[in-house]
Design an enzyme around this catalytic site. Structure first.
Site, PDB file in Angstrom:
ATOM      1  N   SER A   1       0.813  -1.206   0.000  1.00  0.00           N
ATOM      2  CA  SER A   1       0.000   0.000   0.000  1.00  0.00           C
ATOM      3  C   SER A   1       0.852   1.265   0.000  1.00  0.00           C
ATOM      4  CB  SER A   1      -0.923   0.014   1.223  1.00  0.00           C
ATOM      5  OG  SER A   1      -0.178  -0.122   2.408  1.00  0.00           O
TER       6      SER A   1
ATOM      7  N   GLN B   1       1.651   4.232   1.864  1.00  0.00           N
ATOM      8  CA  GLN B   1       1.519   4.266   3.312  1.00  0.00           C
ATOM      9  C   GLN B   1       2.550   5.176   3.942  1.00  0.00           C
ATOM     10  OE1 GLN B   1       3.824   0.577   5.109  1.00  0.00           O
ATOM     11  NE2 GLN B   1       2.598  -0.131   3.354  1.00  0.00           N
TER      12      GLN B   1
ATOM     13  N   HIS C   1       4.198   5.681   8.305  1.00  0.00           N
ATOM     14  CA  HIS C   1       4.162   5.197   9.685  1.00  0.00           C
ATOM     15  C   HIS C   1       4.132   6.408  10.617  1.00  0.00           C
ATOM     16  CE1 HIS C   1       4.907   1.331   7.985  1.00  0.00           C
ATOM     17  NE2 HIS C   1       6.103   1.671   7.558  1.00  0.00           N
TER      18      HIS C   1
ATOM     19  N   LYS D   1       7.166   3.766  14.138  1.00  0.00           N
ATOM     20  CA  LYS D   1       7.690   2.654  13.344  1.00  0.00           C
ATOM     21  C   LYS D   1       8.676   3.144  12.283  1.00  0.00           C
ATOM     22  CE  LYS D   1       6.132  -1.279  10.552  1.00  0.00           C
ATOM     23  NZ  LYS D   1       5.031  -1.786   9.696  1.00  0.00           N
TER      24      LYS D   1
ATOM     25  N   GLU E   1      11.794   2.608   9.978  1.00  0.00           N
ATOM     26  CA  GLU E   1      12.228   1.307   9.464  1.00  0.00           C
ATOM     27  C   GLU E   1      13.345   1.464   8.448  1.00  0.00           C
ATOM     28  OE1 GLU E   1       8.497  -0.174   7.980  1.00  0.00           O
ATOM     29  OE2 GLU E   1       8.934   0.445   5.925  1.00  0.00           O
TER      30      GLU E   1
ATOM     31  N   HIS F   1       5.576   5.957   1.265  1.00  0.00           N
ATOM     32  CA  HIS F   1       6.342   4.953   0.555  1.00  0.00           C
ATOM     33  C   HIS F   1       5.458   3.772   0.192  1.00  0.00           C
ATOM     34  CE1 HIS F   1       6.541   3.738   4.809  1.00  0.00           C
ATOM     35  NE2 HIS F   1       6.662   2.493   4.380  1.00  0.00           N
TER      36      HIS F   1
ATOM     37  N   ARG G   1      -2.599   3.725   5.794  1.00  0.00           N
ATOM     38  CA  ARG G   1      -2.707   3.382   4.371  1.00  0.00           C
ATOM     39  C   ARG G   1      -3.616   4.356   3.644  1.00  0.00           C
ATOM     40  NH1 ARG G   1      -3.070  -1.371   7.323  1.00  0.00           N
ATOM     41  NH2 ARG G   1      -1.387  -2.867   6.932  1.00  0.00           N
TER      42      ARG G   1
ATOM     43  N   LYS H   1      -7.432  -2.883   2.138  1.00  0.00           N
ATOM     44  CA  LYS H   1      -7.625  -2.647   3.557  1.00  0.00           C
ATOM     45  C   LYS H   1      -8.143  -1.219   3.807  1.00  0.00           C
ATOM     46  CE  LYS H   1      -4.006  -5.899   4.998  1.00  0.00           C
ATOM     47  NZ  LYS H   1      -2.744  -6.067   5.765  1.00  0.00           N
TER      48      LYS H   1
END
Length: 446
Positions: A98, A100, A102, A125, A127, A268, A287, A293
């Site tokens: 997706s 998205q 964080h 989050k 990453e 991203h 998302r 979703k």
């Protein structure tokens, strides 16, 4: 060492089992593999959504950490509590994840409180994604000059953005030369991106179908890389707003051994490839496209930083023979690669002790691993610990703090290691010294 049993996640965007590194590693780790399902992520850590277990007892890793916080180390417990600060993964990506972002910690806490079923924890989050094969992703906003070119060249995108927002973007200088210009660019970008992401589905469908119909009439050689991507994405997610939002983002391609890191509130979407990923211990995702979703487009658009430019690419730095370190600017984690090559006769590699816990994943090869010297006194009270383990593909172990590991008789050995960022421990020392001296200390990772 604690040998771990780690489970895979079967998301729709994963690869078929026979072509998935996730599936093959999960199988080598002792898991049953349903060949009919796509395999997307192998989780290594203590997050409740897919917790690792002790191979010896079946107990969850978190339950073991609750009993024996010495497995985390004093500084980790003092700062993060009795939990592993990071979540370690392998991803096998067949089609786009997706669009998205964080959330940062403040937003994560609010979203978890307001929507606990959608946002499972109150943590941020950040990453890092490290390519195991050629890896492709959308990451961060393109420059103003690139956005202007795309708006001029893709009338369907311009129509969805809307004339006032298009004119505001086209009126900007190609590069921001002062703070006022940068602020204007950010405002114009936010308004244009929000207009697309919150457009009605009817408007999105009409724009996407018109774009796809036009592009299919053109020779493939005449398509820009984003136009070619638009056709791919429409095959995967027909009539989805994510196809249009992709024109706002950088298309990044990484070869094996290269990594990008993603701070909070940056847009991203991973598109294709195999990768190792490490993040703070969270499963929070906002998302807004390329997904069946729940989409939270208004929250995503409001929370993004709207920073423009390509992401930093890490190629790793040497930390001794056979060891490469990838260190992002996040205190929770870093990734190490251990590559012992094909030498076997007399081979020996010492993995120095760390102040925090490490998770080791054997991707390929074999070796004998043994604890060097005596265990720290605090670890003698943990009966589940093993002093020696035969390493082979799929073996996953948690290595306790203060333990030096000796690797011998290695052949074709490649190990990926998740560790607490080493800069964190220097900062903790500085914090403690500053508290003792009643002096300020810098909080930023350097």
């Amino acid at each position: 060492m604690l040998r771990l049993s780690c489970a895979a996640q079967n998301y729709d965007w994963g690869r078929k089992a026979d072509a998935s590194e996730v599936a093959q590693l999960a199988k080598a780790n002792g898991n049953a593999v349903d060949e009919s399902k796509p395999f997307a992520e192998l989780w290594m850590g203590a997050h409740p959504n897919c917790p690792s277990k002790l191979m010896s007892t079946g107990e969850s890793l978190q339950a073991c950490l609750d009993k024996y916080p010495q497995l985390l180390g004093d500084k980790v417990v003092q700062h993060f509590g009795k939990q592993l600060p990071y979540l370690f993964k392998v991803l096998s990506v067949a089609k786009a994840l997706s669009i998205q972002s964080h959330p940062d910690k403040a937003l994560a806490e609010r979203l978890h409180k307001e929507h606990p079923k959608l946002y499972a924890d109150p943590n941020h989050k950040p990453e890092m994604a490290l390519a195991l094969s050629d890896f492709e992703a959308l990451c961060g906003f393109a420059s103003t000059a690139e956005l202007q070119e795309r708006l001029r060249g893709v009338p369907e995108l311009a129509g969805l953005v809307g004339q006032p927002h298009v004119e505001a973007l086209l009126a900007l200088p190609a590069t921001a030369e002062d703070e006022a210009t940068a602020a204007a660019a950010k405002q114009a970008l936010k308004a244009a991106f929000t207009a697309v992401m919150t457009a009605s589905q009817d408007a999105v469908t009409a724009a996407v179908r018109a774009l796809v119909a036009r592009l299919k009439e053109l020779p493939a050689t005449e398509l820009s890389e984003h136009e070619a991507l638009a056709l791919r994405l429409n095959d995967q997610f027909p009539d989805d707003v994510g196809l249009m939002s992709a024109f706002f983002l950088n298309l990044v391609r990484l070869p094996n051994g290269h990594a990008i890191y993603l701070p909070a509130n940056e847009p991203h979407a991973y598109l294709a490839g195999e990768l190792v990923e490490c993040m703070a211990a969270s499963d929070n995702v906002i998302r807004a496209g390329l997904t069946p979703k729940f989409k939270h487009a208004d929250v995503l658009c409001e929370s993004l930083t709207y920073h423009q430019g390509l992401p930093d690419v890490l190629t790793g730095s040497s930390a001794g023979t056979g060891i490469t370190v990838y260190q992002p600017p996040f205190e929770e984690f870093e990734i190490h690669r251990i590559d012992c090559g094909t030498e076997t006769t007399g081979f020996k590699l010492a993995l120095p002790a760390s102040e925090g816990p490490r998770i080791l994943l054997v991707q390929s090869g074999e070796a004998e691993a043994a604890v060097s010297g005596h265990l720290p006194d605090a670890l003698e009270a943990v009966p589940e610990l093993e002093r020696a383990v035969a390493l082979r593909r799929g073996i996953i172990v948690l290595l306790a703090p203060g333990v030096e590991l000796s690797l011998v008789h290695a052949k074709d050995l490649v190990i990926w290691v998740a560790a607490v960022n080493s800069t964190f421990f220097r900062l903790q020392d500085a914090r403690q010294a500053a508290n003792g001296a009643e002096a300020p200390v810098a909080e930023a990772l350097v």
